[in-house]
Design an enzyme around this catalytic site. Sequence first.
Site, PDB file in Angstrom:
ATOM      1  N   GLU B 193       0.836  -1.205   0.000  1.00 24.46           N
ATOM      2  CA  GLU B 193       0.000   0.000   0.000  1.00 24.46           C
ATOM      3  C   GLU B 193       0.872   1.258   0.000  1.00 24.46           C
ATOM      4  OE1 GLU B 193      -1.236  -2.901   1.554  1.00 24.46           O
ATOM      5  OE2 GLU B 193      -2.454  -2.847  -0.255  1.00 24.46           O
ATOM      6  N   ASN B 277      -0.825  -8.174  -3.212  1.00 25.63           N
ATOM      7  CA  ASN B 277      -1.346  -7.445  -4.362  1.00 25.63           C
ATOM      8  C   ASN B 277      -0.280  -6.573  -5.029  1.00 25.63           C
ATOM      9  OD1 ASN B 277      -1.881  -5.899  -1.717  1.00 25.63           O
ATOM     10  ND2 ASN B 277      -1.971  -4.281  -3.231  1.00 25.63           N
ATOM     11  N   ASP B 325      -7.705  -6.065  -4.680  1.00 27.52           N
ATOM     12  CA  ASP B 325      -6.854  -6.241  -3.505  1.00 27.52           C
ATOM     13  C   ASP B 325      -6.985  -7.638  -2.896  1.00 27.52           C
ATOM     14  OD1 ASP B 325      -4.971  -5.617  -1.498  1.00 27.52           O
ATOM     15  OD2 ASP B 325      -6.553  -5.091  -0.090  1.00 27.52           O
TER      16      ASP B 325
END
Lengths: 166, 606
Positions: B193, B277, B325
């Site tokens: 992220e 991811n 995700d």
Amino acid sequence: MKLAAAVMACAVSFAGTAMAQQGSPENVEVQAAAKEAGLEFKDSRYRNGDDQPTPVVTRISKVDWATWQGFRRYHDACHVCHGPNALGSTFAPSLADSLKTMDYETFYGTVVGGRVREAGGTTAVMPAFGDKNIMCYLDDIYTYIKARSLNAEGKGGMPPGPSEWS
Amino acid sequence: MRKSAIACGLLASAAFTSPVWANADVQKLSADPNNWAVQSGNYAGTRYSTLDQINTSNVGSLKVAWTFSTGVLRGHEGGPLVIGDTMYLHSAFPNIVFALNLADENKIIWKYEPKQDPSVIPVMCCDTVNRGVQYAEGKIFLHQADTSLVALDAKTGKELWKSVNADPKRGETGTGAPLVTKDKVIIGVSGAEFGVRCHVTAYDINSGKKVWRAYSMGPDSDVLLDPEKTMSLGKPVGKDSSLKTWNGDQWKIGGGSIWGYMAYDPELNLIYYGTGNPSTWNPAQRAGPDGKQIDQKWSMTHFARDVDTGVAKWAYQMTPFDEWDYDGINEPILADIKVGGADRKVRVHFDRNGFAYTLDRATGELLVAAKYDPKVNWATEVVMDPKSPQYGRPQVVAKYSTFQNGQDVNSKGICPAALGSKDQQPASFSKLTGLFYVPTNHVCMDYEPFKVSYTAGQPYVGATLSMFPAPDSHGGMGNFIAWDAAAGKIVWSKPEQFSVWSGALTTAGGVAFYGTLEGYFKAVDQKDGKELFKFKTPSGIIGNAMTYAHGGKQYVAIFSGVGGWAGIGLAAGLTNPTDGLGAVGGYAGLKQYTNLGGSLTVFSLP
């Protein structure tokens, strides 16, 4: 310097969109609500008498462009700590509550400068944000959270996006 | 090989050195059911114990034997280890480690509290959890939030060495439990992220020196792929298999975090783990040069790697070109079961994407891929015909494709949510029934991707999402299920009000144990899921159930301490997506049920 440049860069690119939205026919109700509340549309968003960003929410939950954009951007970077709908999590405060008492300047300063707080022997840390994903939309994010804090206690929900406006 | 030869030659004088590799030590310790010597119970990751003093007929009379507070308020994942008379347990940030003396009133033998820069706290996606310490050859290994890997003397808590794995200033953090095999301790890194190119790294258990590192994406030499020998779905991966599936140099900020539990097969000399991811969550920004989907290998992939060299034996990508995700990090579980009438050595995992995968663990051959929650709707199936060009690939439903719907469009009603049908909470394989017992999420989402820009150390997410309980179901957000990994079928499913975010334990007593977010510790019958016992612990449970025996008595223990992503997604209460701003949320928040606080609750029969 870099930060100021980033803010300016996005202000130019998004002002046009916001203006278009503000003038679009499906937004008539929002405009009426803003007028009723005595808000002025200036520099790509609605503002109160103190020139501060202010949300517009109609009775059927339509919102102005800035509030909707703030909803999206809040649920990108902020919600991973501060929870969905700005209601807080197990380790970061509810911003919907915070903005009941925190003013615009303090909010801005906290995002830009960060904050460290000790509570019950546990350190809570808000980082200083300086990237475009936050800084370009900081007034939008403020507007969204302000809309959440103006909501009655215990209420959730999200503003509908443009795809749902028709 | 060198080390074992020396060990043999010097056997007589080697009494005070390490005559065997860590895996032999750990294998021996974990074969004794009195211990719980590995976070997952054993190298296979089955979380199954042969202890049967507590069984289906008496589990209803379990009582609290003792409790212990870690003194830390954040979310507590993972669980304690027990080796002989000593229990080792950890806390969430600041990652305190305790050794408790089970033979003397559970007194604290030592306490280790690392000094970590608190600026790491906000760059940890989703709370400051830690998934536990590991043990080998008289050492305790701690993977700190700030990515430091520390070896402690198990007897004294004294720091033996410390290696820094990555840089939190770039958004790189550590939450996953290490895996200790042979003379290596292996850890991953989180940060997808934040646009981190993530990796798994092996360190020498005695010196802390880096031995090998395998990135999730990049050149073959970085990913440790052999173009001819690394296999995927029965074929060699070929040259530049990762680089070819990224647009330009986007792989440099490609994500692919590694933070789930890993497994190890000593016979095959392979370790198993999954990657997360690709960065960002906005698929449009990751499209190929032609504007079309591109696989982004080797994100969302399960790997089998050689322990000694790190080179991949095989790789299988579950979700090419992620649009939701669906991190592929969930723990592989090694089991020997009959599939299609034949004895197979398999590894099973329950992916975030809602499919459970059974693969041959030696070759990576895909045997079974089936939905383990009937509500999963983003894909119709995974193609199982090796002759099909779509072999092994999920068939995406256009309506739920956040890429096909486009940037700035809200794709609605996607199941599962980004939390996955299961997140990190590890499942258990019962040798008694041959079934898997799986804690699951039953949550769907709306997902709207939009453009974001990359700045090192700043969030790089690129989507907004709202989550809600699976519609047209029991109204709850979780299930605890029994799964047949050979048939790809749910055997039974027990509804839960909240996501089951706690690791499961099964025992030879016929019982399956798990915790709930409200804080209940539960025991159910492996046969039919019938609830046999529940007890409300001090806080919501995201830790893993474990068992051990001491002084001839069996104990079952679990961390409570609500938090983690579950604490973010649920503390505020999920809302009904059809409600507008200002509407009353349709579902009660978790905070009505429980409060913060890390503690261990230990149960036994009266």
